[in-house]
Design a protein around this motif. Structure first.
Motif, mmCIF file in Angstrom:
data_model
loop_
_atom_site.group_PDB
_atom_site.id
_atom_site.type_symbol
_atom_site.label_atom_id
_atom_site.label_comp_id
_atom_site.label_asym_id
_atom_site.label_seq_id
_atom_site.Cartn_x
_atom_site.Cartn_y
_atom_site.Cartn_z
ATOM 1 N N PHE A 160 90.417 50.468 66.306
ATOM 2 C CA PHE A 160 90.691 49.898 67.627
ATOM 3 C C PHE A 160 92.187 49.745 67.806
ATOM 4 C CE2 PHE A 160 89.684 46.539 64.598
ATOM 5 C CZ PHE A 160 90.832 45.764 64.629
ATOM 6 N N ASP A 161 92.605 49.696 69.064
ATOM 7 C CA ASP A 161 94.010 49.462 69.387
ATOM 8 C C ASP A 161 94.234 47.989 69.688
ATOM 9 O OD1 ASP A 161 95.088 52.115 69.146
ATOM 10 O OD2 ASP A 161 93.958 52.641 70.943
ATOM 11 N N ARG A 162 95.488 47.632 69.856
ATOM 12 C CA ARG A 162 95.854 46.235 70.078
ATOM 13 C C ARG A 162 95.868 45.911 71.571
ATOM 14 N NH1 ARG A 162 101.252 46.019 66.504
ATOM 15 N NH2 ARG A 162 101.180 43.801 66.990
ATOM 16 N N ALA A 163 95.457 44.719 71.893
ATOM 17 C CA ALA A 163 95.478 44.280 73.288
ATOM 18 C C ALA A 163 96.842 43.746 73.677
ATOM 19 C CB ALA A 163 94.411 43.206 73.519
ATOM 20 N N ASP A 164 97.609 43.254 72.705
ATOM 21 C CA ASP A 164 98.932 42.706 72.953
ATOM 22 C C ASP A 164 99.712 42.760 71.643
ATOM 23 O OD1 ASP A 164 98.385 40.238 71.381
ATOM 24 O OD2 ASP A 164 97.034 39.765 73.048
ATOM 25 N N LEU A 165 100.921 42.262 71.657
ATOM 26 C CA LEU A 165 101.763 42.241 70.459
ATOM 27 C C LEU A 165 102.004 40.835 69.945
ATOM 28 C CD1 LEU A 165 104.467 44.928 71.369
ATOM 29 C CD2 LEU A 165 102.266 45.238 70.228
ATOM 30 N N ARG A 166 101.200 39.882 70.399
ATOM 31 C CA ARG A 166 101.389 38.498 69.989
ATOM 32 C C ARG A 166 100.828 38.251 68.591
ATOM 33 N NH1 ARG A 166 99.618 37.884 75.335
ATOM 34 N NH2 ARG A 166 97.537 37.305 74.625
ATOM 35 N N LEU A 167 101.445 37.321 67.888
ATOM 36 C CA LEU A 167 100.883 36.863 66.632
ATOM 37 C C LEU A 167 99.612 36.079 66.907
ATOM 38 C CD1 LEU A 167 104.142 35.673 64.882
ATOM 39 C CD2 LEU A 167 102.661 37.542 64.093
ATOM 40 N N PRO A 168 98.560 36.277 66.136
ATOM 41 C CA PRO A 168 97.310 35.562 66.404
ATOM 42 C C PRO A 168 97.406 34.086 66.039
ATOM 43 C CG PRO A 168 97.124 36.887 64.417
ATOM 44 C CD PRO A 168 98.434 37.236 65.032
ATOM 45 N N GLY A 169 96.546 33.299 66.672
ATOM 46 C CA GLY A 169 96.478 31.875 66.389
ATOM 47 C C GLY A 169 97.686 31.105 66.909
ATOM 48 N N ARG A 170 98.025 30.015 66.243
ATOM 49 C CA ARG A 170 99.101 29.122 66.672
ATOM 50 C C ARG A 170 100.391 29.363 65.891
ATOM 51 N NH1 ARG A 170 97.404 24.314 68.870
ATOM 52 N NH2 ARG A 170 99.642 23.929 69.162
ATOM 53 N N GLN A 171 100.597 30.571 65.420
ATOM 54 C CA GLN A 171 101.753 30.821 64.558
ATOM 55 C C GLN A 171 103.086 30.706 65.296
ATOM 56 O OE1 GLN A 171 100.803 33.846 61.153
ATOM 57 N NE2 GLN A 171 99.841 34.633 63.008
ATOM 58 N N ASP A 172 103.146 31.120 66.555
ATOM 59 C CA ASP A 172 104.384 30.956 67.316
ATOM 60 C C ASP A 172 104.720 29.468 67.464
ATOM 61 O OD1 ASP A 172 104.879 33.671 67.668
ATOM 62 O OD2 ASP A 172 103.739 33.773 69.530
ATOM 63 N N ASP A 173 103.695 28.664 67.718
ATOM 64 C CA ASP A 173 103.917 27.214 67.826
ATOM 65 C C ASP A 173 104.401 26.639 66.497
ATOM 66 O OD1 ASP A 173 103.050 27.283 70.461
ATOM 67 O OD2 ASP A 173 100.974 26.814 69.938
ATOM 68 N N LEU A 174 103.847 27.150 65.408
ATOM 69 C CA LEU A 174 104.267 26.684 64.088
ATOM 70 C C LEU A 174 105.751 26.963 63.866
ATOM 71 C CD1 LEU A 174 103.819 25.748 61.142
ATOM 72 C CD2 LEU A 174 103.137 28.110 60.620
ATOM 73 N N VAL A 175 106.193 28.175 64.177
ATOM 74 C CA VAL A 175 107.595 28.517 63.946
ATOM 75 C C VAL A 175 108.500 27.609 64.761
ATOM 76 C CG1 VAL A 175 109.349 30.294 64.233
ATOM 77 C CG2 VAL A 175 107.091 30.897 63.336
ATOM 78 N N ARG A 176 108.162 27.395 66.017
ATOM 79 C CA ARG A 176 109.021 26.560 66.866
ATOM 80 C C ARG A 176 109.077 25.127 66.360
ATOM 81 N NH1 ARG A 176 107.289 29.965 71.803
ATOM 82 N NH2 ARG A 176 109.271 30.884 72.433
ATOM 83 N N ALA A 177 107.950 24.608 65.912
ATOM 84 C CA ALA A 177 107.937 23.232 65.411
ATOM 85 C C ALA A 177 108.757 23.110 64.127
ATOM 86 C CB ALA A 177 106.489 22.783 65.164
ATOM 87 N N VAL A 178 108.655 24.084 63.264
ATOM 88 C CA VAL A 178 109.407 24.052 62.014
ATOM 89 C C VAL A 178 110.897 24.209 62.279
ATOM 90 C CG1 VAL A 178 109.817 25.290 59.851
ATOM 91 C CG2 VAL A 178 107.470 24.825 60.609
ATOM 92 N N ALA A 179 111.245 25.121 63.177
ATOM 93 C CA ALA A 179 112.658 25.327 63.505
ATOM 94 C C ALA A 179 113.275 24.074 64.112
ATOM 95 C CB ALA A 179 112.810 26.501 64.463
ATOM 96 N N ALA A 180 112.483 23.344 64.888
ATOM 97 C CA ALA A 180 112.984 22.092 65.459
ATOM 98 C C ALA A 180 113.183 21.040 64.378
ATOM 99 C CB ALA A 180 112.006 21.587 66.522
ATOM 100 N N ALA A 181 112.365 21.115 63.325
ATOM 101 C CA ALA A 181 112.462 20.132 62.246
ATOM 102 C C ALA A 181 113.550 20.477 61.239
ATOM 103 C CB ALA A 181 111.114 20.014 61.532
#
Length: 850
Positions: A600-621
């Motif tokens: 199958f092909d990809r529907a988008d290029l986003r990271l699955p789950g809440r990983q983007d939120d995780l990175v932003r929270a860690v970077a803020a910390a």
């Protein structure tokens, strides 16, 4: 002469043996030889001294005919990682290792490499192909094929041709202009045929301009065999051959898998009925016998490789390829909000302005975060999957590399939103029974994945007497909470956990798909409350279905599991708290096999789950946040300018965690450069992978990858060729070396590039040379890209040392395909020859006239 290629006398001797063997074969044996006798092998013909020929999937390892975890394989980094090294010699060494693995497993032909192009970033199987650029793909593929064949093992370069997406891949008709075919999609195959003389190709499922590739005489007989002189076998992708007469006339030699194919009895019948000339069958048989002679499995023929190369340390090579493939795309001081160009150099970390985030300074404490840091994804899904004897995760690697107590770990966010194959914590055995329930045999299985063909069955078990398989054993929970158990596969199943039966019924595919049992997602059926450290009995019984008068030829199913799903906000808060207490936060984000896989092909290029939120929270910390991106192909990184460093690790193979620790600590330099442009999907110029009424128009022509980005005037997140190291380089000059007087054309024209290591440590640099039309004639003639890759070379130097490299420019770099003339045409005029660090970072330039 390329590795694995015999001298002319040896070739002639083998041809005599081939012709003699062919003359002794009757029609039925000829037809039978062209059809697989099972999933992986061709039949032996003792009458002519021909042994059974064995094929196996690759490309990162050699699965062997037994696709089970109790027959482990070395697992190298993904093909995108190999291409990111920009090192054909390293690809050659990878091939030598794979030949060693193949010989150990009794395999004669490796079904690899994949040299299709990254036409659109949405291609789901791009991790298995090298690059968006045909020249880079051809160079890496040539090294790989030459390396495998130097070990006396054949290759099948695939998938010929234009198999660049997965949507409707069995039936799609790709509409590609002749020029785009020649300049892009055929180009890697042509380069490999010329440079490595492969012993095989695999034709694809898809059609090209109206003809399915297993029947495409103009491309197979006309271009591949006729123009290029290819003399190896042409094997179908599995179940791709559809029509007996059209396939054999179109140049298909072998129809796999067997025993039910369009060849065999059907082919012999077609000859007897006058629908196929026996001479056409002879041509295909001759190709198969030639391959057997090269391999040394045809009596009387000396193999091309009498003695294989010296043994290779698989673990050490996997680790080297991984660290050489990692691409450092950003490396700024802690707290920096500068753009994406990055800072190169050494120094300590920890406070803004104190030096780049990587490498880690001695004595640093690290908060390692992300599910993929503990449960690493080391390879892509689908037929590229192999089972290594061990996997070194980032957590394993960093814990071993740093002083005790330096590393803390938190999950932070789990990208796996579905069940995965039962693995960690499971102790399982497969028990086989006949129709009466009598035990026929059993075997220990390292995980819950059962993929059995004829040779995989336990001793005493045959497909004729097998009617049931039960996976039975125990599961030891490592976390408290609700554990989910499920089933991957089709047919009748009974799932029991802790003495309770949670499912007793039949699973059917949601849609018609011949590979649904192979690539489909597991279905959840049991939710069980368990405490950490609690052990529970599990059982998954499967009824092997057969139709009246038939025997099953494979068993495909799996026990699946998912750990307790905790509140995402709570997990992210825990990770941020851990980050605040550490000098450096290292977040590992990843895709899953439901995002990047065959089928199958990809529907988008986003990271699955809440990983983007995780990175932003860690970077803020913690402003000193390093993100490791564990994906086989591009993903969007919307937080990339909010973190100190971004390191792309691809699917790094079994030793990935050890290699990552070396790179993060500075014991080794990240050696990779991007083989494909990384950018946001909204900006990507070529995104269409979904056919319309069965057809997919390659309307962009020759403008894919960086060619398309530059034509559209768009700036990606990270350009083709980009990658940072731990030192700095000054490019001092580029000089074009004019051809000798009387030398025709541009073949052999070279450029000399001189550069200096201006940093504080030894380093490795990949010099990239780009050609661009220049002068008043630049816009004349056919439309061409603004520039294109025409050569590259690696150099090494210590601080203050000057390095010089000479790069040969292929004549094809100055040619286009003339569709009217049906031939290559040199485009005369002025060209800029630029050398530098990426398509967007060209440091020195000169001009030539062609």
């Amino acid at each position: 002469m390329p590795d694995g290629v015999a001298d002319e006398a040896g070739d002639l001797a083998r041809e005599r043996v081939v012709e003699a063997a062919l003359a002794r074969l009757g029609l039925d044996d000829k037809a039978r030889l062209l059809a697989g006798q099972d999933r992986w092998t061709l039949p032996a013909l003792p009458g002519i001294g021909l042994a059974s020929l064995v094929m196996s999937d690759g490309p990162v390892g050699v699965r062997g005919v037994r696709w089970t975890a109790d027959d482990p394989s070395a697992a190298l980094p993904s093909p995108t990682a190999l291409a990111a090294t920009w090192d054909p010699e390293l690809a050659h060494r990878a091939g030598v290792l794979l030949a060693q693995e193949a010989r150990r497993k009794g395999v004669h032909v490796l079904l690899a490499p994949t040299v299709n192009l990254h036409r659109s970033p949405l291609g789901g199987r791009h991790f298995e192909a090298y690059s968006e650029d045909p020249y880079l793909t051809g160079r890496i593929g040539t090294g790989y094929v030459a390396g495998v064949q130097s070990g006396g093992v054949g290759t099948t370069v695939k998938h010929f041709v234009a198999n660049d997406a997965e949507t409707e891949r069995f039936t799609v008709d790709n509409l590609v202009s002749e020029r785009a075919l020649r300049e892009l999609y055929l180009a890697p195959f042509e380069a490999i045929v010329a440079g490595a003389r492969p012993w095989g190709v695999m034709t694809a499922y898809n059609s090209v301009n109206g003809s399915t590739m297993t029947e495409h005489g103009p491309l197979v007989n006309g271009v591949l065999r006729g123009e290029w002189g290819f003399d190896g076998i042409n094997v179908s992708d599995w179940s791709a051959a559809r029509d007996t007469v059209r396939a054999v006339r179109g140049g298909l030699d072998i129809a796999m898998p067997g025993p039910d194919t369009v060849y065999g009895e059907a082919l012999a019948r077609a000859v007897r009925e006058g629908r196929v000339e026996e001479a056409t069958v002879d041509s295909a048989v001759r190709n198969v016998l030639r391959l057997a002679a090269r391999l040394g499995i045809l009596e009387g023929a000396a193999p091309v490789v009498a003695a294989p190369p010296a043994d290779v340390d698989g673990r050490a090579l996997a680790r080297e390829i991984a660290r050489r493939s990692f691409v450092l795309v950003r490396n700024e001081p802690a707290g920096s909000t500068e753009g994406t160009k990055g800072t190169r150099g050494t120094g300590t970390t920890g406070t803004a302005g104190s030096g780049p985030a990587l490498p880690l300074r001695p004595g640093t404490t690290v908060a390692l975060l992300g599910a993929a840091a503990r449960d690493a994804r080391v390879l892509g899904g689908g037929s590229a999957t192999v089972f290594p004897d061990r996997i070194v995760s980032p957590l394993d690697g960093l814990t071993a590399a740093l002083p005790e107590g330096s590393v803390t770990y938190a999950v932070g966010a789990d990208p796996n939103e579905e069940l995965s194959i039962a693995d960690r914590g499971f102790t399982l055995r497969a028990v086989c029974r006949d129709a009466a329930g009598t035990v026929l045999g059993s075997t220990v299985v390292p995980n819950g994945d059962v993929k059995w063909t004829d040779v995989d069955l336990p001793e005493g078990v045959t497909h004729a007497n097998l009617r049931g398989v039960e996976l039975t054993g125990t599961f030891l929970a490592r976390e408290s909470g609700t554990h989910t158990f499920g089933i991957k596969g089709l047919g009748a199943f009974t799932l029991t956990v802790g003495g309770t039966t949670y499912f007793d019924g039949v699973q059917r595919p949601a849609k018609e798909d011949p590979f649904a049992a192979f690539f489909g997602a597991p279905e959840p059926h049991a939710r069980v409350e368990l405490e950490a450290g609690e052990r529970v009995e599990v059982s998954l019984a499967h009824t092997v279905e057969t139709s009246e008068g038939t025997t099953a030829t494979s068993v495909l199913f799996a026990l699946a599991h998912q750990e307790p799903r905790r509140d995402p906000e709570e997990l992210i808060a825990e990770a941020a708290a851990a980050a605040r207490e550490a000098d450096t936060a290292v977040v590992v984000v990843a895709t899953t096999d439901r995002v990047e896989s065959e089928g199958f092909d990809r529907a988008d290029l986003r990271l699955p789950g809440r990983q983007d939120d995780l990175v932003r929270a860690v970077a803020a910390a913690n402003p000193n946040t390093v993100v490791v991106v564990n994906s086989g192909s591009p993903v969007e990184l919307p937080w990339r300018n909010e973190v100190a460093a971004v390191l792309l690790s691809w699917f790094p193979g079994q030793e990935g965690g050890a290699a990552l620790a070396e790179v993060l600590t500075g014991a080794a330099e990240p050696g990779g450069r991007l083989p494909t442009t990384w950018g946001a999907l909204a900006d990507a110029p070529v995104t269409e992978v979904v056919p319309v009424d069965g057809q997919l128009a390659y309307s962009e022509g020759v403008f894919i990858g960086y060619r398309a980005w530059e034509k559209a005037g768009r700036t990606p997140a990270y350009p083709f060729g980009h990658g940072l190291g731990y030192t700095t380089w000054s490019y001092e000059s580029v000089e074009a070396v004019e051809p000798a007087e009387g030398e025709r054309g541009t073949e052999g024209r070279t450029v000399r590039v001189r550069l200096r290591n201006t940093g504080e440590r030894a380093g490795h640099e990949i010099v990239q040379v780009y050609v661009s039309p220049a002068g008043p004639d630049a816009a004349a003639g056919p439309e061409r890209p603004l520039r294109w890759l025409a050569g590259f070379a690696g150099v090494e130097a210590v601080p203050g040392e000057t390095a010089e490299t000479v790069v040969t420019l292929p004549g094809r770099a100055f040619e286009v395909w003339d569709e009217t003339a049906g031939a290559w045409a040199r485009v005369k005029g002025s060209y800029e020859i630029a050398a530098g660090r990426s398509i967007a970072d060209r440091r020195v330039a000169t001009a030539i006239t062609v």
